[in-house]
Design an enzyme around this catalytic site. Sequence first.
Site, PDB file in Angstrom:
ATOM      1  N   ARG A  14       0.827  -1.203   0.000  1.00 56.08           N
ATOM      2  CA  ARG A  14       0.000   0.000   0.000  1.00 56.08           C
ATOM      3  C   ARG A  14       0.862   1.254   0.000  1.00 56.08           C
ATOM      4  O   ARG A  14       0.602   2.216  -0.726  1.00 56.08           O
ATOM      5  CB  ARG A  14      -0.926   0.011   1.222  1.00 56.08           C
ATOM      6  CG  ARG A  14      -1.841   1.234   1.242  1.00 56.08           C
ATOM      7  CD  ARG A  14      -2.728   1.285   2.472  1.00 56.08           C
ATOM      8  NE  ARG A  14      -1.969   1.543   3.695  1.00 56.08           N
ATOM      9  CZ  ARG A  14      -2.517   1.919   4.859  1.00 56.08           C
ATOM     10  NH1 ARG A  14      -3.827   2.045   4.936  1.00 56.08           N
ATOM     11  NH2 ARG A  14      -1.779   2.133   5.915  1.00 56.08           N
ATOM     12  N   TYR A  55      -5.882   9.945   0.243  1.00 55.85           N
ATOM     13  CA  TYR A  55      -6.120   8.531  -0.052  1.00 55.85           C
ATOM     14  C   TYR A  55      -7.202   8.009   0.878  1.00 55.85           C
ATOM     15  O   TYR A  55      -7.415   8.516   1.979  1.00 55.85           O
ATOM     16  CB  TYR A  55      -4.838   7.709   0.062  1.00 55.85           C
ATOM     17  CG  TYR A  55      -4.629   6.996   1.377  1.00 55.85           C
ATOM     18  CD1 TYR A  55      -5.162   5.730   1.606  1.00 55.85           C
ATOM     19  CD2 TYR A  55      -3.883   7.580   2.399  1.00 55.85           C
ATOM     20  CE1 TYR A  55      -4.964   5.074   2.804  1.00 55.85           C
ATOM     21  CE2 TYR A  55      -3.679   6.944   3.594  1.00 55.85           C
ATOM     22  CZ  TYR A  55      -4.220   5.674   3.793  1.00 55.85           C
ATOM     23  OH  TYR A  55      -4.035   5.039   4.987  1.00 55.85           O
ATOM     24  N   PHE A  70       3.532   2.797   6.298  1.00 55.19           N
ATOM     25  CA  PHE A  70       3.875   3.971   5.498  1.00 55.19           C
ATOM     26  C   PHE A  70       3.277   5.254   6.064  1.00 55.19           C
ATOM     27  O   PHE A  70       3.979   6.251   6.264  1.00 55.19           O
ATOM     28  CB  PHE A  70       3.386   3.757   4.062  1.00 55.19           C
ATOM     29  CG  PHE A  70       3.486   4.977   3.183  1.00 55.19           C
ATOM     30  CD1 PHE A  70       4.644   5.250   2.478  1.00 55.19           C
ATOM     31  CD2 PHE A  70       2.402   5.840   3.037  1.00 55.19           C
ATOM     32  CE1 PHE A  70       4.740   6.369   1.667  1.00 55.19           C
ATOM     33  CE2 PHE A  70       2.481   6.960   2.223  1.00 55.19           C
ATOM     34  CZ  PHE A  70       3.657   7.220   1.540  1.00 55.19           C
ATOM     35  N   ASP A  71       1.975   5.276   6.321  1.00 57.97           N
ATOM     36  CA  ASP A  71       1.356   6.526   6.757  1.00 57.97           C
ATOM     37  C   ASP A  71       1.715   6.881   8.194  1.00 57.97           C
ATOM     38  O   ASP A  71       1.812   8.061   8.543  1.00 57.97           O
ATOM     39  CB  ASP A  71      -0.163   6.552   6.544  1.00 57.97           C
ATOM     40  CG  ASP A  71      -0.830   5.216   6.744  1.00 57.97           C
ATOM     41  OD1 ASP A  71      -0.130   4.215   6.920  1.00 57.97           O
ATOM     42  OD2 ASP A  71      -2.069   5.174   6.715  1.00 57.97           O
ATOM     43  N   THR A  72       1.965   5.873   9.058  1.00 66.46           N
ATOM     44  CA  THR A  72       2.443   6.178  10.403  1.00 66.46           C
ATOM     45  C   THR A  72       3.798   6.868  10.334  1.00 66.46           C
ATOM     46  O   THR A  72       4.037   7.888  10.993  1.00 66.46           O
ATOM     47  CB  THR A  72       2.567   4.893  11.242  1.00 66.46           C
ATOM     48  OG1 THR A  72       1.280   4.308  11.427  1.00 66.46           O
ATOM     49  CG2 THR A  72       3.165   5.199  12.611  1.00 66.46           C
TER      50      THR A  72
END
Length: 418
Positions: free
Chosen positions: A91, A109, A201-203
């Site tokens: 992702r 997103y 990734f987003d963390t």
Amino acid sequence: MTAIQAGASIRPVDTSATTPVLDVVVPVHNEEDDLEACVRRLHRHLTDQFPYRFRITVADNASTDATMAIATALAAELPEVDAVHLSEKGRGRALRHAWSDSDAAVLAYMDVDLSTDLSALGPLIAPLLSGHSDVAIGSRLARGARVVRGAKREFLSRGYNLLLRGALAVRFSDAQCGFKAIRADVARELLPHVADTGWFFDTELLVIAQRAGLRIHEVPVDWVDDPDSRVDLVATTVADLKGIVRLGRGLATGAVPVRSLRAQLGRAPVGVDAPGVPAGLPKQLVRFAAIGVASTIAYLVLYALLRTGMGAQAANVLALATTAVANTAANRRLTFGVRGRAGAGRHQLEGMVVFLLGLALTSGALALLNHLTTPGRWLELGTLVLANLAATVLRFVLFRGWVFRQSRQTSQTREAQS
């Protein structure tokens, strides 16, 4: 890549541009059953509710079913829909690729299951368009959020975010909600420093954004758990734990250049724009007060214990002396940000002078009280609390203006230069 000037993210987005204002990326892997309904619903919502140019990008990462064929058909039918294919799974990899190639001013997103109510999309995007914030996240844990999900996922989510608070000192409430947005100018600077290609990734992006001094806006969301979610919770949890360790190491060693990012992207401290309020003063007061409360409690406990075997003045001296060294050390590091051994002995010596002044206040209060009356234990303690409050105010003034002044200024100069 073109660098942006510090503070550029504060400017509002030019919504009259011919390029899309918003690009919503939907990362997918083997989602042939849900993809078409998701894209059509999202497209309908944006057409009806979003007043500017937009794009929906389906980012297929290594699907082996009909996902890419469906995405291609939707892109051919709907002008605002685009489809990209990556041969590798992940992702984070899909988001990095789609965001890096986008020409939109705001990048967002969301998960394909649309667990988050789309009515939160407007509040998510608005502060980025206005320049109020740099990153925006949907939160299932913020006050006002309404969430429907099982006990297992609730426990894991809250546990993970508590772990982040303890391990990485994050201030945002929900790192994992699949509903986020970021200004493109900020994303261009942060993405090269985000190493994860999967669920972490987003963390990682959020932690770096926070450390870089960017403003993260949280939107409480209405969120309904997808019972058909195929996320492997055990594998994702293990990967997240590894990510926390790796990122923590990178922040500690300087491998992640948060200082240079802060100098380039970070918003100016509030004190710069508030005449008459010295920079850093509000935070110093809060930290000093917290340390003061802890010290006062420790002092009163020690005084009460010592008082059973000695006189009031002797118990007062010993209790104050015992807590004074720890108080000075804590304020040196936590309140005034002075680190290292340089000057520590001098600080403790000057702190002892401050201690003696506080001792004079409290001892004088006790002497005056005993001169006026024969006090009970509670009146004695109450008098000491009031005297300690006066001593605390004096201590802060002397710590800030005398004991730690030069070292604090030197630390701030070094930080600005680094």
